[in-house]
Enzyme design. Sequence first.
Site, mmCIF file in Angstrom:
data_model
loop_
_atom_site.group_PDB
_atom_site.id
_atom_site.type_symbol
_atom_site.label_atom_id
_atom_site.label_comp_id
_atom_site.label_asym_id
_atom_site.label_seq_id
_atom_site.Cartn_x
_atom_site.Cartn_y
_atom_site.Cartn_z
ATOM 1 N N ASP A 39 0.850 -1.194 0.000
ATOM 2 C CA ASP A 39 0.000 0.000 0.000
ATOM 3 C C ASP A 39 0.885 1.243 0.000
ATOM 4 O O ASP A 39 1.895 1.314 0.696
ATOM 5 C CB ASP A 39 -0.914 -0.013 1.240
ATOM 6 C CG ASP A 39 -2.061 0.979 1.108
ATOM 7 O OD1 ASP A 39 -3.212 0.532 0.963
ATOM 8 O OD2 ASP A 39 -1.809 2.203 1.153
ATOM 9 N N ILE A 40 0.463 2.228 -0.768
ATOM 10 C CA ILE A 40 1.259 3.456 -0.909
ATOM 11 C C ILE A 40 1.240 4.299 0.373
ATOM 12 O O ILE A 40 2.118 5.128 0.591
ATOM 13 C CB ILE A 40 0.723 4.275 -2.114
ATOM 14 C CG1 ILE A 40 1.791 5.172 -2.694
ATOM 15 C CG2 ILE A 40 -0.538 5.049 -1.765
ATOM 16 C CD1 ILE A 40 1.412 5.753 -4.059
ATOM 17 N N ASN A 97 -12.860 -3.278 2.509
ATOM 18 C CA ASN A 97 -13.835 -2.198 2.619
ATOM 19 C C ASN A 97 -14.812 -2.284 1.455
ATOM 20 O O ASN A 97 -14.455 -2.676 0.352
ATOM 21 C CB ASN A 97 -13.118 -0.843 2.583
ATOM 22 C CG ASN A 97 -12.229 -0.633 3.783
ATOM 23 O OD1 ASN A 97 -12.606 -0.982 4.896
ATOM 24 N ND2 ASN A 97 -11.046 -0.084 3.565
ATOM 25 N N VAL A 106 -11.154 2.722 -3.715
ATOM 26 C CA VAL A 106 -10.785 2.241 -5.056
ATOM 27 C C VAL A 106 -11.764 1.139 -5.470
ATOM 28 O O VAL A 106 -11.869 0.108 -4.789
ATOM 29 C CB VAL A 106 -9.332 1.705 -5.061
ATOM 30 C CG1 VAL A 106 -8.978 1.198 -6.454
ATOM 31 C CG2 VAL A 106 -8.354 2.784 -4.613
ATOM 32 N N HIS A 110 -10.342 -5.430 -3.371
ATOM 33 C CA HIS A 110 -9.012 -5.630 -2.801
ATOM 34 C C HIS A 110 -9.130 -6.013 -1.340
ATOM 35 O O HIS A 110 -10.042 -5.584 -0.643
ATOM 36 C CB HIS A 110 -8.131 -4.382 -2.948
ATOM 37 C CG HIS A 110 -8.769 -3.116 -2.461
ATOM 38 N ND1 HIS A 110 -9.711 -2.423 -3.186
ATOM 39 C CD2 HIS A 110 -8.593 -2.409 -1.311
ATOM 40 C CE1 HIS A 110 -10.090 -1.352 -2.516
ATOM 41 N NE2 HIS A 110 -9.427 -1.326 -1.363
ATOM 42 N N HIS A 112 -6.995 -5.834 2.163
ATOM 43 C CA HIS A 112 -5.846 -5.273 2.880
ATOM 44 C C HIS A 112 -5.289 -6.358 3.795
ATOM 45 O O HIS A 112 -6.049 -7.023 4.516
ATOM 46 C CB HIS A 112 -6.268 -4.100 3.768
ATOM 47 C CG HIS A 112 -6.804 -2.911 3.038
ATOM 48 N ND1 HIS A 112 -6.069 -1.755 2.863
ATOM 49 C CD2 HIS A 112 -8.011 -2.674 2.466
ATOM 50 C CE1 HIS A 112 -6.807 -0.862 2.207
ATOM 51 N NE2 HIS A 112 -7.987 -1.390 1.959
HETATM 52 P P1 AMP Z 1 -9.825 1.373 0.213
HETATM 53 O O1 AMP Z 1 -10.162 2.565 1.046
HETATM 54 O O2 AMP Z 1 -10.171 0.079 0.886
HETATM 55 O O3 AMP Z 1 -10.426 1.468 -1.189
HETATM 56 O O4 AMP Z 1 -8.263 1.334 0.087
HETATM 57 C C1 AMP Z 1 -7.556 1.819 -1.003
HETATM 58 C C2 AMP Z 1 -6.087 1.737 -0.637
HETATM 59 O O5 AMP Z 1 -5.346 1.891 -1.830
HETATM 60 C C3 AMP Z 1 -5.606 2.807 0.339
HETATM 61 O O6 AMP Z 1 -5.066 2.163 1.493
HETATM 62 C C4 AMP Z 1 -4.540 3.569 -0.458
HETATM 63 O O7 AMP Z 1 -3.455 3.974 0.344
HETATM 64 C C5 AMP Z 1 -4.136 2.544 -1.501
HETATM 65 N N1 AMP Z 1 -3.596 3.081 -2.735
HETATM 66 C C6 AMP Z 1 -4.103 4.056 -3.513
HETATM 67 N N2 AMP Z 1 -3.351 4.235 -4.594
HETATM 68 C C7 AMP Z 1 -2.337 3.344 -4.526
HETATM 69 C C8 AMP Z 1 -1.223 3.034 -5.350
HETATM 70 N N3 AMP Z 1 -0.971 3.682 -6.502
HETATM 71 N N4 AMP Z 1 -0.373 2.043 -4.955
HETATM 72 C C9 AMP Z 1 -0.603 1.392 -3.798
HETATM 73 N N5 AMP Z 1 -1.635 1.630 -2.989
HETATM 74 C C10 AMP Z 1 -2.494 2.595 -3.334
#
Ligand code: AMP
Length: 126
Positions: A39-40, A97, A106, A110, A112
């Site tokens: 995760d970024i 989520n 996103v 996915h 986590h």
């Molecule tokens: P969610 O709120 O469950 O949709 O989580 C989305 C996750 O994607 C968050 O923890 C972000 O930090 C992560 N994220 C967004 N863009 C990127 C990226 N380019 N590379 C890695 N993680 C990302």
Amino acid sequence: MPVSGLPPYDDSNIFARILRGEIPSKTVYEDEWALAFHDINPQAPVHVLIIPKGKYCSFADFSAQASEAEIVGFTRAVGMVARQLGLETPGYRLLANLGEHGGQDVPHYHVHLFGGRPLGRMVARE
Ligand code: AMP
């Protein structure tokens, strides 16, 4: 077909772009069914995202529409990533989520994977 009431899959979402190689990611695992990357914005010492290769918006979409092979392949990949990162013995947390209340940002399904320290309560009190 998307699940009734849910929006259609958006091919421009950031994880779709990572899957297509348009955006870099720090890959930790990849197989036929799944891609896992850091995760970024990590929320724990280990914070990895595991995504299916298929176009599914959310857990609701994936659980209803994915083939048995995709579900099995993805689930095994999640377990494999945790094992390869050495998290089984100390333990870890999985989180998916979904939607507004779940805080999904996103719209590509996915999971986590958190670990590397005791993680405390399941859900923060607001
Ligand atoms: P969610 O709120 O469950 O949709 O989580 C989305 C996750 O994607 C968050 O923890 C972000 O930090 C992560 N994220 C967004 N863009 C990127 C990226 N380019 N590379 C890695 N993680 C990302």
